[in-house]
Design a protein around this motif. Structure first.
Motif, PDB file in Angstrom:
ATOM      1  N   ASP A  62       0.852  -1.190   0.000  1.00  0.00           N
ATOM      2  CA  ASP A  62       0.000   0.000   0.000  1.00  0.00           C
ATOM      3  C   ASP A  62       0.890   1.243   0.000  1.00  0.00           C
ATOM      4  O   ASP A  62       1.595   1.492   0.979  1.00  0.00           O
ATOM      5  CB  ASP A  62      -0.887  -0.038   1.262  1.00  0.00           C
ATOM      6  N   PRO A  63       0.848   2.027  -1.094  1.00  0.00           N
ATOM      7  CA  PRO A  63       1.721   3.207  -1.174  1.00  0.00           C
ATOM      8  C   PRO A  63       1.534   4.172   0.002  1.00  0.00           C
ATOM      9  O   PRO A  63       2.497   4.829   0.407  1.00  0.00           O
ATOM     10  CB  PRO A  63       1.306   3.880  -2.486  1.00  0.00           C
ATOM     11  N   LYS A  64       0.323   4.233   0.558  1.00  0.00           N
ATOM     12  CA  LYS A  64       0.094   5.137   1.694  1.00  0.00           C
ATOM     13  C   LYS A  64       1.002   4.784   2.871  1.00  0.00           C
ATOM     14  O   LYS A  64       1.402   5.646   3.640  1.00  0.00           O
ATOM     15  CB  LYS A  64      -1.369   5.045   2.169  1.00  0.00           C
ATOM     16  N   LEU A  65       1.294   3.490   3.014  1.00  0.00           N
ATOM     17  CA  LEU A  65       2.139   3.041   4.137  1.00  0.00           C
ATOM     18  C   LEU A  65       3.591   2.836   3.697  1.00  0.00           C
ATOM     19  O   LEU A  65       4.520   3.244   4.387  1.00  0.00           O
ATOM     20  CB  LEU A  65       1.584   1.730   4.723  1.00  0.00           C
ATOM     21  N   ASP A  66       3.777   2.198   2.540  1.00  0.00           N
ATOM     22  CA  ASP A  66       5.142   1.883   2.082  1.00  0.00           C
ATOM     23  C   ASP A  66       5.931   3.145   1.726  1.00  0.00           C
ATOM     24  O   ASP A  66       7.103   3.276   2.096  1.00  0.00           O
ATOM     25  CB  ASP A  66       5.100   0.968   0.848  1.00  0.00           C
ATOM     26  N   ASP A  67       5.304   4.067   0.986  1.00  0.00           N
ATOM     27  CA  ASP A  67       6.056   5.201   0.458  1.00  0.00           C
ATOM     28  C   ASP A  67       6.679   6.095   1.530  1.00  0.00           C
ATOM     29  O   ASP A  67       7.864   6.425   1.438  1.00  0.00           O
ATOM     30  CB  ASP A  67       5.198   6.016  -0.523  1.00  0.00           C
ATOM     31  N   PRO A  68       5.905   6.504   2.563  1.00  0.00           N
ATOM     32  CA  PRO A  68       6.556   7.327   3.591  1.00  0.00           C
ATOM     33  C   PRO A  68       7.730   6.598   4.256  1.00  0.00           C
ATOM     34  O   PRO A  68       8.738   7.226   4.595  1.00  0.00           O
ATOM     35  CB  PRO A  68       5.449   7.602   4.610  1.00  0.00           C
TER      36      PRO A  68
END
Lengths: 225, 110
Positions: free
Chosen positions: A147-153
């Motif tokens: 999930d980019p919302k969690l992985d990206d940060p």
């Protein structure tokens, strides 16, 4: 070894203090030397910082004969982002390999003590959690949520850190999309290339435990080669 | 999980045994030449009833190191032992891998 030295060494390890056990080989006399010690002789301070930097024990020649220096660095760290199924065997294999494992997931139904007994869980948002954990050059980071919302940060923080390994779960296609997002966020190609994706060695792993083994194998290869 | 991980908690096990009133010795690889199974700094903790945790080789010399450690518990003195290539026919204690290592064996005192 005198019992008080053994007890102090065990305390230092429990409190994650960096220390070197120095043994004078001619007579067996021992002492614990800390990197902050100023009262020790120059040659010993220098040799101590060398064995700590290389993380390898060594016999060194002192002015009064040979000394054996055994470094005890705090454990390597493994930070997992996403308390998903793969994180369960990976946390276990990471611990077996000697890493201090932390799992980050703000979703408390995932990051529960029932699913992760004896593992340090952080339920802050990944950017806050990473700021607190402050990964260093003895840290490996693996994002597992998809999930980019969690992985990206988490990846932003990882790429700004000197972490020795960064891995991100996802297919080639997912990874290409991830790389494009990171480039848009201003990360250089060389930085993005630090991320191992698809994550893990290619051993045909299918089950969560098998994938965890392939990831731990890749982390080990990165550390040791 | 802590029980599973005792393989890496050599000093912790030694301290625990000692606190329980047992006699304990430590063995540490201090030098290696050629192909050695465990790196310098690897440790073995030995209890007075020959129970041990950790390793100083791939299992080739632990038997002998345990015997020497039990001797050291009697004498109270540290000792440095060198192990070389084994001769399988002679049943000699040594390293099948062809390396040579030096091991320090020391009782925990006081």
């Amino acid at each position: 070894m005198e019992a008080p030295i053994l007890q102090q060494l065990v305390r230092d390890r429990a409190e994650k203090r960096t220390v070197v056990l120095a043994t004078r080989l001619t007579n067996g006399i021992q002492k614990l030397v800390y990197p902050t010690d100023k009262q020790e002789e120059n040659w010993l301070i220098k040799a101590v910082s060398q064995v700590l930097a290389s993380d390898r024990a060594a016999v060194v020649e002192g002015p009064d004969g040979d000394w054996f220096l055994n470094p005890f660095n705090p454990p390597l760290r493994l930070i997992l982002v996403g308390a998903v199924h793969i994180a369960q065997p990976l946390a276990l294999i990471g611990s077996l390999t000697g890493y201090d494992v932390t799992v980050i997931d703000p979703r408390t139904s995932f990051a529960s003590a029932e699913r992760f007994p004896d593992v340090a869980l952080v339920t802050d948002w990944p950017d806050e959690a990473m700021a607190t954990l402050a990964p260093d050059a003895r840290t490996a980071i693996v994002t597992l949520t998809h999930d980019p919302k969690l992985d990206d940060p988490a990846l932003h923080a990882a790429l700004r850190s000197p972490a020795f390994y960064i891995g991100s779960l996802g297919s080639k296609k997912t990874h290409a999309a991830r790389a494009a997002r990171l480039a848009e966020a201003g990360f250089a190609e060389d930085d993005i290339a630090r991320i191992h994706g698809p994550v893990g060695l290619s051993i045909g792993a299918k089950s969560p435990a098998e994938i965890a083994i392939s990831i731990m194998a890749e982390i080990t290869e990165t550390l040791r080669r | 999980m802590s029980e599973t991980l005792n393989h890496d908690r050599v000093l912790e096990e030694a301290a625990r045994w000692q606190a329980e009133g047992r006699k304990v010795a430590l063995a540490t690889v201090i030098e290696t030449w050629g192909s050695a199974p465990r790196p310098v700094g690897s440790q073995l903790a030995i209890r007075d009833d020959a129970i041990f945790v950790g390793s100083v080789s791939g299992g080739c010399i632990e038997g002998d190191v345990v015997t020497r450690a039990l001797d050291a518990l009697q004498t109270g003195k540290p000792e440095i032992i060198e192990y070389g290539v084994s001769d399988a026919m002679a049943w000699e204690v040594g390293l099948a891998c062809g390396g040579r290592i030096r091991v320090m064996v020391e009782p925990v005192t006081g």
